[in-house]
Write an enzyme that holds these catalytic residues in place. Structure first.
Site, PDB file in Angstrom:
ATOM      1  N   LYS A 193      27.370   7.386   1.506  1.00 40.61           N
ATOM      2  CA  LYS A 193      27.534   7.300   0.277  1.00 40.61           C
ATOM      3  C   LYS A 193      29.138   7.644  -0.183  1.00 40.61           C
ATOM      4  O   LYS A 193      29.870   7.888   0.526  1.00 40.61           O
ATOM      5  CB  LYS A 193      26.755   8.601  -0.467  1.00 40.61           C
ATOM      6  CG  LYS A 193      25.241   8.124  -0.643  1.00 40.61           C
ATOM      7  CD  LYS A 193      24.351   9.502  -1.151  1.00 40.61           C
ATOM      8  CE  LYS A 193      24.591   9.340  -2.515  1.00 40.61           C
ATOM      9  NZ  LYS A 193      23.628  10.601  -3.147  1.00 40.61           N
ATOM     10  N   GLU A 204       9.264  13.220   3.494  1.00 41.02           N
ATOM     11  CA  GLU A 204      10.590  12.567   3.867  1.00 41.02           C
ATOM     12  C   GLU A 204      11.426  13.411   5.136  1.00 41.02           C
ATOM     13  O   GLU A 204      11.473  14.754   5.293  1.00 41.02           O
ATOM     14  CB  GLU A 204      11.520  13.029   2.583  1.00 41.02           C
ATOM     15  CG  GLU A 204      12.930  12.298   2.788  1.00 41.02           C
ATOM     16  CD  GLU A 204      14.071  12.744   1.874  1.00 41.02           C
ATOM     17  OE1 GLU A 204      14.588  11.753   1.171  1.00 41.02           O
ATOM     18  OE2 GLU A 204      14.605  13.808   1.977  1.00 41.02           O
ATOM     19  N   GLU A 216      18.153  19.683  17.799  1.00 40.65           N
ATOM     20  CA  GLU A 216      18.669  20.974  17.797  1.00 40.65           C
ATOM     21  C   GLU A 216      17.778  21.941  17.262  1.00 40.65           C
ATOM     22  O   GLU A 216      17.677  23.202  17.384  1.00 40.65           O
ATOM     23  CB  GLU A 216      20.086  21.094  17.459  1.00 40.65           C
ATOM     24  CG  GLU A 216      21.204  20.441  18.303  1.00 40.65           C
ATOM     25  CD  GLU A 216      21.730  21.523  19.390  1.00 40.65           C
ATOM     26  OE1 GLU A 216      21.141  23.052  19.267  1.00 40.65           O
ATOM     27  OE2 GLU A 216      22.299  21.134  20.506  1.00 40.65           O
ATOM     28  N   SER A 253      11.720  22.420  -9.015  1.00 42.80           N
ATOM     29  CA  SER A 253      12.560  21.283  -8.559  1.00 42.80           C
ATOM     30  C   SER A 253      11.420  20.016  -8.828  1.00 42.80           C
ATOM     31  O   SER A 253      12.272  18.814  -9.298  1.00 42.80           O
ATOM     32  CB  SER A 253      12.721  21.354  -7.133  1.00 42.80           C
ATOM     33  OG  SER A 253      13.639  22.458  -6.659  1.00 42.80           O
TER      34      SER A 253
HETATM   35  P1  0O2 Z   1      17.444  18.603  -3.144  1.00 44.14           P
HETATM   36  O1  0O2 Z   1      17.640  19.718  -4.089  1.00 44.14           O
HETATM   37  O2  0O2 Z   1      18.073  18.775  -1.832  1.00 44.14           O
HETATM   38  O3  0O2 Z   1      15.875  18.637  -3.069  1.00 44.14           O
HETATM   39  P2  0O2 Z   1      14.553   8.004  -4.566  1.00 44.14           P
HETATM   40  O4  0O2 Z   1      13.746   8.224  -5.776  1.00 44.14           O
HETATM   41  O5  0O2 Z   1      13.601   8.771  -3.495  1.00 44.14           O
HETATM   42  O6  0O2 Z   1      14.866   6.665  -4.258  1.00 44.14           O
HETATM   43  P3  0O2 Z   1      16.375   9.892  -4.030  1.00 44.14           P
HETATM   44  O7  0O2 Z   1      15.325  11.156  -4.142  1.00 44.14           O
HETATM   45  O8  0O2 Z   1      17.661  10.227  -4.732  1.00 44.14           O
HETATM   46  O9  0O2 Z   1      15.829   8.868  -4.665  1.00 44.14           O
HETATM   47  O10 0O2 Z   1      16.498   9.645  -2.706  1.00 44.14           O
HETATM   48  P4  0O2 Z   1      17.469   9.948  -1.394  1.00 44.14           P
HETATM   49  O11 0O2 Z   1      18.763   9.280  -1.769  1.00 44.14           O
HETATM   50  O12 0O2 Z   1      16.774   9.610  -0.072  1.00 44.14           O
HETATM   51  O13 0O2 Z   1      17.828  11.576  -1.519  1.00 44.14           O
HETATM   52  C1  0O2 Z   1      17.001  12.379  -1.348  1.00 44.14           C
HETATM   53  C2  0O2 Z   1      17.574  13.754  -0.997  1.00 44.14           C
HETATM   54  O14 0O2 Z   1      18.670  13.578   0.124  1.00 44.14           O
HETATM   55  C3  0O2 Z   1      17.917  14.655  -1.848  1.00 44.14           C
HETATM   56  O15 0O2 Z   1      16.981  15.512  -2.661  1.00 44.14           O
HETATM   57  C4  0O2 Z   1      19.202  15.768  -1.256  1.00 44.14           C
HETATM   58  O16 0O2 Z   1      18.382  16.718  -0.436  1.00 44.14           O
HETATM   59  C5  0O2 Z   1      19.725  14.573  -0.182  1.00 44.14           C
HETATM   60  N1  0O2 Z   1      20.768  13.971  -0.789  1.00 44.14           N
HETATM   61  C6  0O2 Z   1      21.060  12.748  -1.223  1.00 44.14           C
HETATM   62  N2  0O2 Z   1      22.276  12.547  -1.409  1.00 44.14           N
HETATM   63  C7  0O2 Z   1      22.713  13.618  -1.291  1.00 44.14           C
HETATM   64  C8  0O2 Z   1      24.197  13.945  -1.559  1.00 44.14           C
HETATM   65  O17 0O2 Z   1      25.142  13.263  -2.072  1.00 44.14           O
HETATM   66  N3  0O2 Z   1      24.462  15.173  -1.180  1.00 44.14           N
HETATM   67  C9  0O2 Z   1      23.864  16.038  -0.676  1.00 44.14           C
HETATM   68  N4  0O2 Z   1      24.290  17.125  -0.319  1.00 44.14           N
HETATM   69  N5  0O2 Z   1      22.496  15.631  -0.412  1.00 44.14           N
HETATM   70  C10 0O2 Z   1      21.714  14.581  -0.860  1.00 44.14           C
HETATM   71  P5  0O2 Z   1      17.175  15.888  -4.510  1.00 44.14           P
HETATM   72  O18 0O2 Z   1      15.947  16.144  -4.777  1.00 44.14           O
HETATM   73  O19 0O2 Z   1      18.318  14.837  -4.787  1.00 44.14           O
HETATM   74  O20 0O2 Z   1      17.989  17.154  -3.863  1.00 44.14           O
END
Ligand code: 0O2
Length: 212
Positions: free
Chosen positions: A121, A148, A47, A58
């Site tokens: 999660k 990603e 979409e 960040s």
């Molecule tokens: P932002 O501010 O959105 O950029 P890794 O080191 O790659 O194994 P990571 O980065 O925690 O660990 O991997 P994961 O779980 O794939 O998460 C990557 C991104 O997914 C996050 O980036 C968030 O954008 C999103 N995400 C993951 N978990 C959640 C959650 O519980 N809630 C929300 N709203 N988004 C989530 P960032 O850099 O953490 O944040």
């Protein structure tokens, strides 16, 4: 705080540039896939596509959280979402259709898949994350850059955006009543996705019936 040298600044600029190129490559690829799918099946699984290069602030915050020095080398090693693309779609089945299309791209190497759709999660977050490596061809060399891709339904995206806002507003320590409400809202989102799927199946059945 020590000031970065001119060479270090150049390295950071180069890193950001490479990730922007990677985003452009993958974005073009996704748009082509979506258009071809539309041509073949008269339907758009994607979409909406949104992409961004993570801000330097960040990236720095993520490296700090991981307890490593803020260097371009560590950024490439530890921050996997410097280049990020978010695809939103209507139905859960679209998520897996898109995943499959991406997996079939010969020039994308899939490094990791996190399926928070099948296995949400604890906080209720649902989305499918694919880490892909894409080759970027430059004037005198080529580089493999990580992108990603997050794929989720519009409803999952609505939930995740609000949860993200709350998470940051309360600096990762939201009050219990809010986290409980968010979990409840996540269940409603799952039910909504299921309901929309059933409605769509009915419409398709009806369309099929008319075409017979
Ligand atoms: P932002 O501010 O959105 O950029 P890794 O080191 O790659 O194994 P990571 O980065 O925690 O660990 O991997 P994961 O779980 O794939 O998460 C990557 C991104 O997914 C996050 O980036 C968030 O954008 C999103 N995400 C993951 N978990 C959640 C959650 O519980 N809630 C929300 N709203 N988004 C989530 P960032 O850099 O953490 O944040």
């Amino acid at each position: 705080m020590e000031q970065p040298s001119v060479d270090e600044l150049k390295e950071w600029r180069n890193l950001m540039l490479l990730h922007r190129f990677a985003l452009e490559e993958v974005n073009t690829k996704l748009k082509i896939l979506n258009e071809e799918f539309q041509f073949l099946h008269d339907y758009n699984p994607m979409e909406h596509l949104k992409s961004r290069v993570k801000s330097l602030e960040s990236i720095g915050a993520k490296l700090e959280k991981k307890g490593v020095d803020i260097t371009t080398e560590n950024a490439r090693k530890y921050v996997h979402d410097i280049a990020g693309i978010r695809i939103t779609c209507s139905f859960v089945s679209d998520i897996f259709k898109i995943k499959e299309m991406i997996e079939h791209q010969d020039d994308l190497k899939i490094l990791r898949i996190k399926d928070y759709v099948t296995y949400p999660k604890g906080n209720g977050y649902r989305s499918l994350h694919m880490l892909c490596e894409v080759p970027i061809f430059l004037t005198n060399r080529s580089e493999n850059i990580v992108v990603e891709i997050q794929i989720r339904t519009v409803a999952m995206d609505f939930w995740a955006s609000l949860e993200h806002k709350i998470y940051y507003k309360y600096q990762q320590e939201a009050p219990e009543y809010l986290t409980n409400e968010l979990r409840e809202a996540a269940d409603i989102v799952t039910q909504l996705d299921e309901k929309m799927k059933n409605l769509n199946d009915e419409i398709n059945k009806y369309k099929g019936h008319l075409e017979e």
